[in-house]
Motif scaffolding. Structure first.
Motif: not given
Lengths: 195, 550
Positions: B184-187, B192-195, B348-351, B462-463
């Motif tokens: 929820r926070a990442a979105r 781009h969170p995923f399982p 993994l947005d910072w990969f 925080a989010a």
């Protein structure tokens, strides 16, 4: 990461202090009844004799443990029988701490006498005075060892001699089962409800 | 979990392969080579535990290191210092199945950039960043083998996912409250969170039981066999071939070589402490990135005075741990993170390394139950500066246990020549063998990347609406769990230890395959890559042996 995590944890990660009492009382339902049950369980079961510590040493260390995890609205180190865990562990896997703890008991007696003329032992002080004495030594090796042993005796598996009636697990909300079915917590249950 | 019994070879026999170590790589190689028809003996330093011996006992497993590695370790930051003994400096398991038994089971694939990053980002001052001699495409079929043969749960199509030839065999594990809050926070933050891909079965697969959500993964063995250790997944298959013997409680001290410079066998202490020799046509070392280097350095001889397979002087160098960050948070409602596998959502947005950040590095994040069991929490519920005993503290322990989760970052470690495993000149173990001496100081860019992820962790909490957020300050590494890079793979014998077949440049019938083979650290979670390398090495070694080239 794990080992540094472990050492870090002794000081850093945390919780919101103070906010929990209302929830706890709710969760425990009948606090007095639970406390009475824990106390009577301690009384009724024949207590094992101490195997490593002398009765005097055990009384003093039990008093320290009872200030680290005091009896409040919920059971503490006394009700959990932490001293029986410590006594057993010092005879076995924690044997290397025995000398340190014995020296600590003697040191606490000296500090007690300084604080209250005529006192010959730490356990004879009132709780507030005990806390003041422990506050003076809380960064030292003795207190750190006692804090560790108290937490294991409070929250470890009951088979090690402490955490009687699993009171340590009950006060934090850890139900020890071999399997669980989701939802596990409030937030994943909320998502499940919305589906 | 089927616990088969393999063949028992007489001590006098010469087998095709002796494999030292039964963990992530050794267990896979045992299965692959015995299935290919070879006679295999696996020597494992630790005991073999039956599933019912994997207890839910935090004191025993976490605080007494019941299955933990026993080699003493000394530590220093730079080569001009004298290393001092340090307990729990590296964390692994001495047990059949190795650290794959007690790992947390995060199974991220490396991505194409992990294999050719030197070419993409160029030289990094103070580091020895190098391209791998193989590519992601070379390894992809073997990642897929890990997915299907070892057993990985997940959902294809995660953000930035590289090409995969098959979907996951079983779906993701049930999402936990930490996963819900993280997602929820990442979105909300535009990520781009995923399982999370996890080496834990969500459904029955290959005759194995699915996860029962008991929560005792990180640091514990799985009595259900749902966690995809090599003990649960590979070793029973190896033993069913009738050609593989797993020999526990065997502590190898030396690889023996003959006058021609070929390896002839290994000398080890057996369960009773007697010295034994197991001879073999070829030897494979899969002891982990610290113990493999140690064994090679202990295997000195007149012919190999710097240690075996070490004409380059590279054995033990370029040790990498993976950097990390941790931010704990407390929430209004119970999460009960002690239930279920540790991680269920990642981002993994910072990969990729991004020069706009001003430093080299890449990584990813997850949310998890990290301080998840009662003793550790009992030790840990105070923020810095708060008293960690007494009535107020007890209230914090009581309130926070079910309400806490940790957001963790995982990132690159640069290969630095001075960061190394060597033999301690004075400290020895109970058998008189040298302690592991670690020399390690994180590259400044690694520390910057950790701090970067620490900030992202604070943003997540925080989010997500945390009541209290407690970041752990970033400091230089004082311990390591991932032991990588100490016998790096390469085409040039002057700058690497093994070739693309995992064959030691210096010894034609000696192979090395484990975390030490890695040329770069990846972004964390290296075990899947170690297993994929082992499947690939199994193919390559089989080909060489069948052609008579071993």
């Amino acid at each position: 990461m794990i080992p540094s995590r472990r050492s870090f944890l002794a000081s850093a990660a945390g919780a919101a202090a103070g906010a929990g009492i209302a929830w706890l009382a709710l969760d425990w339902g009948t606090v007095d009844e639970a406390l009475a049950h824990a106390a009577s369980a301690m009384e009724q079961r024949p207590l094992p004799p101490f195997t490593t510590l002398t009765p005097d040493e055990a009384r003093e260390l039990a008093a320290v443990a009872a200030r680290i995890v005091p009896t409040t609205a919920t059971p503490g180190a006394t009700e959990a029988g932490v001293i029986y865990f410590i006594d057993r562990a010092l005879g076995k896997e924690q044997g290397r701490s025995l000398k340190l703890l014995r020296a600590g008991v003697a040191d606490l007696a000296r500090r007690a006498a300084r604080r209250k003329p005529g006192a010959t032992r730490f356990s004879a002080l009132a709780a507030a005075e005990q806390d003041a004495v422990l506050g003076d030594v809380e960064r030292g090796e003795f207190f750190q060892a006692m804090r560790f042993l108290t937490m294991v005796g409070m929250f470890g598996d009951p088979s090690w001699g402490g955490n009687r009636e699993a009171v340590g697990w009950k006060i934090i909300g850890f139900e020890h089962r071999r399997s669980y079915t989701p939802p596990f917590g409030w937030y994943d249950a909320q998502v499940a409800r919305e589906r | 979990m089927t616990q088969g019994y393999g063949v028992t070879y007489p001590l006098s026999s010469i087998v095709d392969f002796v494999i030292v170590g039964s963990g992530a790589a050794g267990g896979v190689l045992a299965k692959e080579l015995s299935s290919a028809g070879f006679a295999v003996v696996v020597l494992e330093r630790g005991p073999r535990l039956r599933p019912e011996e994997f207890e839910h006992d935090e004191y025993k497993y976490f605080f007494q290191n019941h299955i933990g590695a026993k080699t003493p370790v000394t530590w220093r930051e730079t080569p001009n210092q004298v290393a001092k003994p340090r307990e729990n400096a590296i964390w692994g398991a001495h047990i059949v199945g190795g650290s794959s038994v007690h790992f947390t089971a995060n199974f991220w694939r490396f991505r194409p950039i992990d294999f050719n990053e030197r070419s993409v980002v160029g030289d990094i001052p103070g580091a020895a960043l190098a391209d791998w001699p193989i590519t992601y495409d070379d390894l992809e079929p073997y990642y897929t083998k890990v997915d299907w043969h070892v057993g990985v749960s997940g959902e294809a199509g995660g953000w930035g996912e590289p090409r995969r030839s098959r979907p996951y065999p079983v779906p993701p594990l049930p999402v936990k409250s930490s996963g819900v809050l993280f997602e929820r926070a990442a979105r909300k933050l535009g990520w781009h969170p995923f399982p999370a891909p996890m080496a834990i079965l969500s459904r029955a697969h290959n005759g194995r039981t699915p996860c029962q959500n008991c929560g005792f993964c990180q640091g514990y063995g799985c009595e259900f066999g749902a966690k995809s250790s090599t003990l649960a997944s590979m070793i029973p298959v190896a033993e069913r071939t009738g050609r593989c013997e797993i020999r526990p409680n065997c502590y190898v001290r030396k690889v023996q070589v003959d006058a021609r410079g070929r390896a002839t066998g290994v000398i080890y202490f057996d369960r009773q402490g007697r010295e034994q020799l197991q001879r073999a046509r070829a030897i494979i070392l899969s002891c982990n990135g610290a113990e493999t280097a140690r064994l090679l350095l202990m295997s000195k001889s007149n012919r190999f005075p710097q240690g075996l397979a070490n004409s380059s002087g590279m054995v033990g160098q370029h040790l990498m741990f993976n950097g990390g960050s941790m931010v704990a948070g407390i929430y209004e409602h119970p999460l009960n993170e002690y239930k279920g596998a540790q991680v269920t959502r990642i981002a993994l947005d910072w990969f990729d390394s991004d020069s706009r950040r001003g430093f080299y590095g890449g990584g990813g994040m997850d949310a998890r139950g990290d301080i998840l069991l009662p003793i550790l929490w009992g030790m840990s519920a105070a923020a810095p500066g708060e008293r960690n005993w007494g009535a107020d503290y007890k209230a914090s322990v009581e309130y926070g246990f079910t309400r806490q989760m940790t957001v963790m970052g995982h990132c690159t470690s640069l290969p630095v020549a001075d960061n190394s495993v060597s033999l301690d000149p004075t400290l020895t173990d109970a058998r008189g063998l040298p302690a592991i001496r670690i020399t390690y100081r994180d590259h400044e860019d690694d520390l910057k990347m950790m701090r970067f992820l620490l900030e992202r962790g604070k943003e997540i909490h925080a989010a997500a609406g945390a009541q209290k957020v407690m970041p752990v300050p970033i400091t230089v590494s004082a311990s390591g769990v991932h032991l990588l890079g100490t016998c790096r793979m390469g085409n040039d014998p002057r700058t690497s230890v093994v070739d693309t077949n995992h064959r030691a440049h210096d010894v034609p019938n000696l192979f090395i395959c484990d975390g030490s083979s890695l040329v770069t650290s990846g972004r964390g979670q290296p075990t899947m890559t170690i297993m994929a390398l082992a499947f690939r090495a199994g193919d390559r070694i089989t080909d060489l042996a069948r052609r008579g080239e071993v």
